[in-house]
Each structure stands twice: as C-alpha cells, then as structure tokens.
Design an enzyme around this catalytic site. Structure first.
Site, PDB file in Angstrom:
ATOM      1  N   HIS A  49       0.843  -1.190   0.000  1.00 42.11           N
ATOM      2  CA  HIS A  49       0.000   0.000   0.000  1.00 42.11           C
ATOM      3  C   HIS A  49       0.876   1.237   0.000  1.00 42.11           C
ATOM      4  O   HIS A  49       1.931   1.251   0.625  1.00 42.11           O
ATOM      5  CB  HIS A  49      -0.910   0.012   1.243  1.00 42.11           C
ATOM      6  CG  HIS A  49      -2.063   0.938   1.084  1.00 42.11           C
ATOM      7  ND1 HIS A  49      -1.975   2.277   1.366  1.00 42.11           N
ATOM      8  CD2 HIS A  49      -3.322   0.717   0.631  1.00 42.11           C
ATOM      9  CE1 HIS A  49      -3.144   2.837   1.112  1.00 42.11           C
ATOM     10  NE2 HIS A  49      -3.974   1.921   0.659  1.00 42.11           N
ATOM     11  N   ASP A  90      -7.981  -5.253  -0.250  1.00 44.18           N
ATOM     12  CA  ASP A  90      -8.458  -5.919  -1.464  1.00 44.18           C
ATOM     13  C   ASP A  90      -8.242  -7.419  -1.428  1.00 44.18           C
ATOM     14  O   ASP A  90      -8.953  -8.169  -2.079  1.00 44.18           O
ATOM     15  CB  ASP A  90      -7.746  -5.343  -2.698  1.00 44.18           C
ATOM     16  CG  ASP A  90      -8.193  -3.929  -2.960  1.00 44.18           C
ATOM     17  OD1 ASP A  90      -9.382  -3.663  -2.802  1.00 44.18           O
ATOM     18  OD2 ASP A  90      -7.340  -3.090  -3.306  1.00 44.18           O
TER      19      ASP A  90
HETATM   20  N1  ACO Z   1       4.473  -7.359  -5.006  1.00 47.78           N
HETATM   21  C1  ACO Z   1       5.826  -7.347  -5.125  1.00 47.78           C
HETATM   22  N2  ACO Z   1       6.589  -6.268  -4.904  1.00 47.78           N
HETATM   23  C2  ACO Z   1       5.957  -5.128  -4.578  1.00 47.78           C
HETATM   24  C3  ACO Z   1       4.553  -5.043  -4.423  1.00 47.78           C
HETATM   25  C4  ACO Z   1       3.800  -6.218  -4.651  1.00 47.78           C
HETATM   26  N3  ACO Z   1       2.474  -6.204  -4.530  1.00 47.78           N
HETATM   27  N4  ACO Z   1       4.208  -3.793  -4.093  1.00 47.78           N
HETATM   28  C5  ACO Z   1       5.344  -3.086  -4.025  1.00 47.78           C
HETATM   29  N5  ACO Z   1       6.408  -3.892  -4.300  1.00 47.78           N
HETATM   30  C6  ACO Z   1       7.828  -3.489  -4.274  1.00 47.78           C
HETATM   31  C7  ACO Z   1       8.175  -2.646  -5.482  1.00 47.78           C
HETATM   32  O1  ACO Z   1       8.653  -3.432  -6.548  1.00 47.78           O
HETATM   33  C8  ACO Z   1       9.235  -1.735  -4.923  1.00 47.78           C
HETATM   34  O2  ACO Z   1      10.451  -2.455  -4.884  1.00 47.78           O
HETATM   35  P1  ACO Z   1      11.860  -1.663  -5.059  1.00 47.78           P
HETATM   36  O3  ACO Z   1      11.969  -0.761  -3.856  1.00 47.78           O
HETATM   37  O4  ACO Z   1      12.869  -2.762  -5.067  1.00 47.78           O
HETATM   38  O5  ACO Z   1      11.766  -0.909  -6.340  1.00 47.78           O
HETATM   39  C9  ACO Z   1       8.782  -1.508  -3.472  1.00 47.78           C
HETATM   40  O6  ACO Z   1       7.996  -2.670  -3.122  1.00 47.78           O
HETATM   41  C10 ACO Z   1       7.950  -0.255  -3.287  1.00 47.78           C
HETATM   42  O7  ACO Z   1       6.897  -0.272  -4.239  1.00 47.78           O
HETATM   43  P2  ACO Z   1       6.241   1.031  -4.882  1.00 47.78           P
HETATM   44  O8  ACO Z   1       5.533   0.657  -6.135  1.00 47.78           O
HETATM   45  O9  ACO Z   1       7.261   2.122  -4.954  1.00 47.78           O
HETATM   46  O10 ACO Z   1       5.199   1.404  -3.764  1.00 47.78           O
HETATM   47  P3  ACO Z   1       3.956   2.309  -3.974  1.00 47.78           P
HETATM   48  O11 ACO Z   1       3.654   2.873  -2.657  1.00 47.78           O
HETATM   49  O12 ACO Z   1       4.133   3.253  -5.101  1.00 47.78           O
HETATM   50  O13 ACO Z   1       2.842   1.251  -4.447  1.00 47.78           O
HETATM   51  C11 ACO Z   1       0.968  -0.139  -4.591  1.00 47.78           C
HETATM   52  C12 ACO Z   1       1.766   0.862  -3.731  1.00 47.78           C
HETATM   53  C13 ACO Z   1       0.614   0.491  -5.957  1.00 47.78           C
HETATM   54  C14 ACO Z   1      -0.344  -0.455  -3.865  1.00 47.78           C
HETATM   55  C15 ACO Z   1       1.836  -1.411  -4.794  1.00 47.78           C
HETATM   56  O14 ACO Z   1       2.154  -1.982  -3.537  1.00 47.78           O
HETATM   57  C16 ACO Z   1       1.134  -2.443  -5.681  1.00 47.78           C
HETATM   58  O15 ACO Z   1       1.240  -2.362  -6.899  1.00 47.78           O
HETATM   59  N6  ACO Z   1       0.406  -3.436  -5.065  1.00 47.78           N
HETATM   60  C17 ACO Z   1      -0.345  -4.387  -5.827  1.00 47.78           C
HETATM   61  C18 ACO Z   1      -1.673  -3.779  -6.263  1.00 47.78           C
HETATM   62  C19 ACO Z   1      -2.628  -3.605  -5.107  1.00 47.78           C
HETATM   63  O16 ACO Z   1      -2.842  -4.509  -4.308  1.00 47.78           O
HETATM   64  N7  ACO Z   1      -3.275  -2.432  -5.064  1.00 47.78           N
HETATM   65  C20 ACO Z   1      -4.294  -2.132  -4.041  1.00 47.78           C
HETATM   66  C21 ACO Z   1      -3.918  -0.950  -3.238  1.00 47.78           C
HETATM   67  S1  ACO Z   1      -5.080  -0.739  -1.932  1.00 47.78           S
HETATM   68  C22 ACO Z   1      -6.419   0.013  -2.643  1.00 47.78           C
HETATM   69  O17 ACO Z   1      -6.431   0.578  -3.684  1.00 47.78           O
HETATM   70  C23 ACO Z   1      -7.656  -0.109  -1.838  1.00 47.78           C
END
Ligand code: ACO
Length: 431
Positions: free
Chosen positions: A308, A366
């Site tokens: 998140h 989710d």
């Molecule tokens: N699986 C694997 N790796 C992940 C995931 C994941 N679900 N989420 C983040 N990471 C990793 C990224 O690759 C990144 O790694 P790095 O530092 O080596 O580059 C690190 O964790 C940080 O990720 P960001 O994308 O920079 O984090 P951000 O805060 O921008 O993203 C998000 C948050 C979009 C929710 C992300 O965690 C994601 O894509 N999750 C999957 C989709 C999801 O479940 N969305 C629902 C959100 S809740 C809602 O809308 C109610």
C-alpha cells in the site's frame, strides 16, 4: 489548519525565502509553497504526489506508520464493529454521528431514492451484454446528469444535498443492474424494507421466479465491506473527483470520473486482479514460483492485494476483513475451496518472506474483500463495482467539502518540461 510561527527557509540563487508552516491536528507539518512561484520563479516537482498535500480536509485521517484510519476522528475498527454503513455515511457527510432521529430521517431519505428513473432501463439495454460492469457503471453514473438534471447546479446547496442522497441511494441499484444485465437476468427492483446491504444482495441474487432470503451474516459482512471502503482520504480516485469538480463539473460527472480512476488495477481493480492471480496460481504447490516472480526485478509481476502507498505497517481495514472472511467462509462451509486454500497459504508465505517483510508489504483490504466476495458468489468483475458503490459516499463527502471551501480554485498542476524548445516548422518534403 493553523499557521505556526515556524517557517522553513529556502535558499535559492543567493536569495532566502521564508515558507510558512501549517500544523495539522494530526500528521506531519505542511510547508506552504503557494506563493513560491510568484516569489522565487520556481516550481516544485512531485509526480505521484508523494510529498504534496493537495487540499485541506476534516474528513479522514490515515497514519500509515501506525496503521490507523480515522473517519471524523473515529477509528475504523470501532466503526466496522459497532456502527453500520449508513451511519458511517452520515458521519462522513455531516461530520458528526447522528442522533436516533437524524439517523432515521437520513435512512428514510436514502431508502426513498433507491429506485432509478424507469427510462434508465432502456439506457442499460444499449450496452453490450458482455460489457464489464465497471464500464457500464462509468457510463450510467455519468448519464445520471441527463436523468437527474434538476440536481446538477452545484451552487445550490439543496441540489447538492439531493444529488448526494441520489448517488448514495442509487449506486447499489445501478451496480446490481449492471450485474443482472451482464448475466442476462431481469433487473430486480429495490425492496425498501431491507437494509442497505441486504437490499443490494437481494437485487444481485434474487430472481422473480423464486423467493430469496438474505442471510443476516452475509448482509453483515457486505455492510462491513461497504463500511471499510467508505472513504480513504486523498487517494487517486478521490483526487480525481476533486480535480474534476474543481472546474465546476456536475456531481454525477465527477463521481463517474472517480469510478473510471478506481477501475485501474493499482487501485480499486486490485481486488479483481487479486482473485484472478489466485486463479492463475491455481494450487498451493505453485505459490513459490509466483513469490519468486514477485521478487524478481526483471519481472513486472506483483502480488496483487499486497502493499500500500500509505500503510507501511498494517492495513487496519484488512485486519477487520480477515475476521469477516473467516466468519463468511465458515458459514458457507467453503473453507476447503482450493482457491481459498491458495489465498491462505499465499498470505502466510508472503508474511514470512524476508522480501515482503523488508519492503513492508502485507495483505491490503483488497486481498480479503476479494476472498469474501468470491465466497458470496460474486463474479470477479463485480468486485470493483462493489468498491465503487461503497466509496461513493467518500467521494461525495470530499466533493461537498471542496465546493463549500471559499478557497476552492481550479486544479492546475505545473510540469517539468523536458521536450523540444521552440523550433521552426519544416515542410513535409524537407523532413
Ligand atoms: N508485489 C511485489 N513487490 C511489490 C509489491 C507487490 N504487490 N508492491 C510493491 N512492491 C515493491 C516494489 O517493486 C518496490 O520495490 P523496489 O523498492 O525494489 O523498487 C517496493 O515494493 C515499493 O513499491 P512502490 O511501487 O514504490 O510502492 P507504492 O507505494 O508506489 O505502491 C501499490 C503501492 C501500488 C499499492 C503497490 O504496492 C502495488 O502495486 N500493489 C499491488 C496492487 C494492489 O494490491 N493495489 C491495491 C492498493 S489498496 C487500494 O487501492 C484499496
């Protein structure tokens, strides 16, 4: 918002600028850069708004580090266990918990608006049968401005109120109609002696040929899903609603814009994407392969339903929903469902994996909402519409707050331009 005596000093090209600091009632201090461009001739750069407050608000507060979510100051776990969705709607819209009379009046107003204009049935029939219910929802909610033109004048507080009630009341009906249309069943009219959540289940799952009794445990779980999704501060779809509304667009158009944004898999579409991922994994023995892919920098695959932007400790909504998931699965006797086995095993494997621990990635709301909705019998395509109908009250509350704010001005971000500088047009034969 109080301007403190504190200021931040910015030194730029040998000149100092004082930036006022605002102290919120909770959360970090905020630097006021509104006059920065006028005074210093520079913009700030913050794609994704990771450090930028786009507005001030009194509705919802999140402390991502603590895993805290407050609506008008009340913790979400208390609201989810002691309140119910329509009471939370009242709280979000009007700022305080209602008295018994206020709640009764509010529930009556919402209930009296659950039916949609009869001509909307014809409008629905213009969509392809196999249209995704979110596509239908975006279109139909946008079209509400044509069906309910008498509540589109945003300068009139009474019309704003009517539009708000209409949206909260009709979204479940429209979402259920989108579902019924997609499976070729007749639309089911709302039944106003049922509560909000039970009525939605009735409109989705009953058919004219048979009696349908809503199980109270399922309607309670449905109500909890609505409550847990009601608002979430300045997320992408809420910011979309605010930006659309900043131009003076009507409320139905703004909520349709919010729904369109919510559809994306990084936002509300994650619950559908999560269930599809569980189906793709298919069996517990394939989990290590998918965990490895999620950790592989060269693979764009992410574990859907994990991580998140704001919560970096725990998602308080997920904690409540996990409990609901257990109750629902037990009630329905589907604990042995292979998909749900994969979900449970995946949750444990990821929670114990150093990669997910280090990056503070844990199941978000989710992940569990998808499991509950699947067990209730909803197809994955309905997951995001259910999120949209729950979030409608949050969007409207933020929209109302924004319209009432005398400082409200059209949103117009700046940019860091990296394209060509001015150059002369070249005739086609000389290129
Ligand atoms: N699986 C694997 N790796 C992940 C995931 C994941 N679900 N989420 C983040 N990471 C990793 C990224 O690759 C990144 O790694 P790095 O530092 O080596 O580059 C690190 O964790 C940080 O990720 P960001 O994308 O920079 O984090 P951000 O805060 O921008 O993203 C998000 C948050 C979009 C929710 C992300 O965690 C994601 O894509 N999750 C999957 C989709 C999801 O479940 N969305 C629902 C959100 S809740 C809602 O809308 C109610």
């Amino acid at each position: 918002m109080t301007e403190t005596q504190k200021t931040a000093k910015l030194s730029l090209n040998g000149q100092d600028y004082e930036l006022p600091i605002f102290s919120p009632t909770a959360g970090p201090d905020v630097l006021d850069i509104r006059k920065l461009y006028a005074q210093a001739g520079v913009f700030t750069y913050d794609p994704g708004f990771t450090s930028t407050a786009s507005c001030d608000s009194t509705i919802t507060f999140i402390d991502g580090g603590k895993g805290e979510l407050l609506h008008r100051g009340y913790p979400i776990d208390q609201l989810a266990s002691q309140s119910h969705y329509l009471e939370v709607c009242y709280l979000l819209l009007y700022g305080e918990l209602p008295t018994a009379t206020q709640l009764e009046d509010f529930e009556a107003r919402v209930t009296r608006h659950t039916m949609v204009h009869e001509q909307m049935h014809n409008f629905f029939r213009g969509f392809r049968r196999d249209a995704h219910p979110m596509a239908t929802l975006v279109g139909v909610v946008g079209a509400m401005s044509a069906f309910y033109h008498d509540s589109t004048d945003i300068a009139d507080p009474w019309q704003r109120e009517v539009a708000s009630i209409r949206l909260i009341a009709k979204l479940p009906t429209i979402a259920a109609m989108a579902y019924k249309y997609s499976i070729g069943q007749p639309f089911v009219y709302p039944k106003n002696d049922l509560d909000y959540a039970a009525n939605f289940l009735h409109m989705c799952f009953s058919v004219p040929a048979e009696d349908y009794n809503v199980n109270p445990i399922l309607s309670r779980a449905m109500d909890r899903i609505f409550t847990l999704h009601a608002d979430h501060e300045q997320n992408a779809s809420t910011s979309t609603v605010r930006l659309a509304s900043s131009s003076g667009a009507n409320p139905f158009a703004c909520i349709a814009a919010g729904i369109a944004c919510l559809w994306g898999p990084a936002h509300g579409g994650a619950n559908q994407a999560c269930l599809e991922m569980l189906k793709e994994i298919g069996s517990v023995d394939r989990i290590p392969e998918f965990i490895a892919r999620a950790k592989d920098k060269d693979d764009p695959f992410r574990l859907m339903g994990f991580g998140h932007r704001v919560y970096k400790n725990t998602d308080p909504r997920a904690t409540v929903l996990k409990q609901s998931a257990d109750e629902v699965l037990e009630l329905l006797g589907v604990e042995d469902n292979p998909l749900l086995q994969v979900a449970k095993e995946l949750e444990q494997t990821a929670l114990n994996d150093p990669y997910f621990k280090e990056k503070k990635l844990f199941p978000n709301v989710d992940f569990y909402s998808g499991i509950i909705l699947e067990a209730m019998g909803f197809p994955t395509s309905m997951f995001t519409p259910i999120f949209a109908l729950s979030r409608t009250v949050g969007w409207i509350s933020q929209w109302k707050e924004m319209i009432a704010d005398p400082q409200n001005k059209i949103g117009r971000p700046r940019q860091l331009y990296l394209g060509q500088t001015a150059r002369n047009y070249v005739d086609i034969e000389n290129r």
